[in-house]
Design a protein around this motif. Sequence first.
Motif, short mmCIF file in Angstrom:
data_model
loop_
_atom_site.label_atom_id
_atom_site.label_comp_id
_atom_site.label_asym_id
_atom_site.label_seq_id
_atom_site.Cartn_x
_atom_site.Cartn_y
_atom_site.Cartn_z
N GLU A 1 31.93 78.77 68.47
CA GLU A 1 33.28 78.76 69.04
C GLU A 1 34.19 77.87 68.18
N ALA A 2 33.66 76.71 67.75
CA ALA A 2 34.46 75.81 66.90
C ALA A 2 34.79 76.49 65.58
N LEU A 3 33.80 77.19 65.02
CA LEU A 3 34.00 77.87 63.74
C LEU A 3 35.04 78.98 63.86
N ALA A 4 35.01 79.72 64.98
CA ALA A 4 35.98 80.79 65.19
C ALA A 4 37.39 80.21 65.18
N LYS A 5 37.57 79.05 65.80
CA LYS A 5 38.90 78.41 65.84
C LYS A 5 39.33 77.95 64.44
N VAL A 6 38.36 77.44 63.68
CA VAL A 6 38.66 77.02 62.30
C VAL A 6 39.20 78.21 61.51
N HIS A 7 38.51 79.35 61.62
CA HIS A 7 38.90 80.53 60.85
C HIS A 7 40.22 81.10 61.30
N GLU A 8 40.45 81.06 62.59
CA GLU A 8 41.70 81.58 63.14
C GLU A 8 42.90 80.82 62.55
N THR A 9 42.75 79.51 62.43
CA THR A 9 43.87 78.67 61.99
C THR A 9 43.95 78.54 60.48
N LEU A 10 42.82 78.33 59.83
CA LEU A 10 42.85 78.00 58.39
C LEU A 10 42.36 79.15 57.50
N GLY A 11 41.95 80.24 58.13
CA GLY A 11 41.45 81.36 57.33
C GLY A 11 39.95 81.27 57.12
N SER A 12 39.39 82.41 56.65
CA SER A 12 37.93 82.48 56.59
C SER A 12 37.33 81.64 55.47
N SER A 13 38.17 81.15 54.54
CA SER A 13 37.61 80.32 53.45
C SER A 13 37.73 78.83 53.75
N ALA A 14 38.13 78.48 54.97
CA ALA A 14 38.29 77.06 55.31
C ALA A 14 36.98 76.31 55.07
N ILE A 15 37.12 75.04 54.71
CA ILE A 15 35.92 74.24 54.41
C ILE A 15 35.66 73.28 55.57
N VAL A 16 34.48 73.41 56.17
CA VAL A 16 34.10 72.50 57.25
C VAL A 16 33.48 71.27 56.63
N VAL A 17 34.12 70.11 56.86
CA VAL A 17 33.62 68.91 56.20
C VAL A 17 32.71 68.08 57.10
N GLN A 18 32.84 68.25 58.40
CA GLN A 18 31.95 67.49 59.28
C GLN A 18 31.74 68.24 60.59
N LEU A 19 30.54 68.14 61.10
CA LEU A 19 30.19 68.78 62.37
C LEU A 19 29.59 67.70 63.25
N LYS A 20 30.13 67.56 64.46
CA LYS A 20 29.70 66.44 65.29
C LYS A 20 29.68 66.86 66.74
N ARG A 21 28.73 66.36 67.51
CA ARG A 21 28.73 66.67 68.93
C ARG A 21 29.22 65.44 69.69
N VAL A 22 30.15 65.67 70.62
CA VAL A 22 30.76 64.55 71.35
C VAL A 22 30.76 64.86 72.85
N PRO A 23 30.89 63.84 73.70
CA PRO A 23 30.99 64.13 75.14
C PRO A 23 32.22 64.98 75.41
N SER A 24 32.08 65.92 76.33
CA SER A 24 33.17 66.82 76.67
C SER A 24 34.38 66.03 77.17
N ALA A 25 35.59 66.51 76.79
CA ALA A 25 36.81 65.79 77.20
C ALA A 25 37.19 66.11 78.65
#
Length: 316
Positions: free
Chosen positions: A10-34
Amino acid sequence: MLFKGHTAEEALAKVHETLGSSAIVVQLKRVPSAGVGRIWGAMEIEAWAQAPAPAPAERGAKPTKLRRTSAESGTMDLLKSWGLGAASTRIIQQSLPASTSELNSQEACLQLGGALLAAWDKAASRIPNTARRIALIGAAGTGKSVATAKWLTIETLRHQQNCRVWCLDGIVANSSEFLIQHAELLGIQVETTWNPALPSCSREFLDLPGWTPSDRDVSDRMANLLDRFEPDCLLLTLNAAYETAILQEQVRAFEDLRPHGLLLTHLDECASPTKVWDLVLGHGIAPMATSGGRFIPGGFEQTGGEFWMERLFAQI
Ligand SMILES: Nc1nc2c(ncn2[C@@H]2O[C@H](COP(=O)(O)OP(=O)(O)OP(=O)(O)O)[C@@H](O)[C@H]2O)c(=O)[nH]1
Ligand SMILES: [Mg+2]
């Protein structure tokens, strides 16, 4: 930019929607839900991503492209580069969603990160959030008493818990005098014989001498003591400096006792994330805490899947 989702996909889909499919993910982290989910401990995924570098300005120059490769070979290449064992690699592969679309290296990383965290969560599901009756078990000399001394110091001094430590003998005597002396110095109650009539404390630790499960007499005695103590947190203690094959053998040897998790010691000598993931993936058991060094109470930490995932990614 920061993107959030309930899952890595789901996070990746949002990245692609906003920055395009070539966007670079620099960090992946799990955090407590807001949201309200925080109340029951729900987690979400945070992905920090950036747009790809702009194409070179010169006429006719081709825009830079991230290498795209088939989903399967992309993740396989990454898994191999981490040096995980064959069984771990297979387990992760099987847990990935079937996909025919091509993945760039960031997408493959993100997909694998999600799979690793999911495997960790499953393995760690038996570890209690708050441990009250803690017993460390394992082979002789793996560092159980040192780790117990560290943990009870932290519970007493930092968390102001009322602690007791039971130092009980197996068939051979428990030679953990330093643990008894240390506990007494801190004003912690120490018991060397089992007495169920004592009022309970907010944290109780059971220290047993190490043993080899193939020795049935000793094992029966230990199982009996554990039955009486009724730990809500039974941790198999492994010396992380040992070879992976020995660690796996010890996990198998003690699995009849159904430990809730692992406590890894000697992290000062070896802190290989590959070994940790091979245990988590191959045996479905996760470390609850780690201990590095013989000095009390230093080097005692409670680390989770994100920490060990970052260590694994860092070694690429
Ligand atoms: N370098 C290093 N040494 C450690 C660590 N933990 C324990 N030791 C040393 O390893 C030896 C055994 O530690 P113990 O805590 O007594 O081990 P144990 O598992 O309680 O041993 P038994 O009760 O005999 O089974 C001691 O000399 C400790 O000082 C560690 O994290 N790093
Ligand atoms: Mg001991």
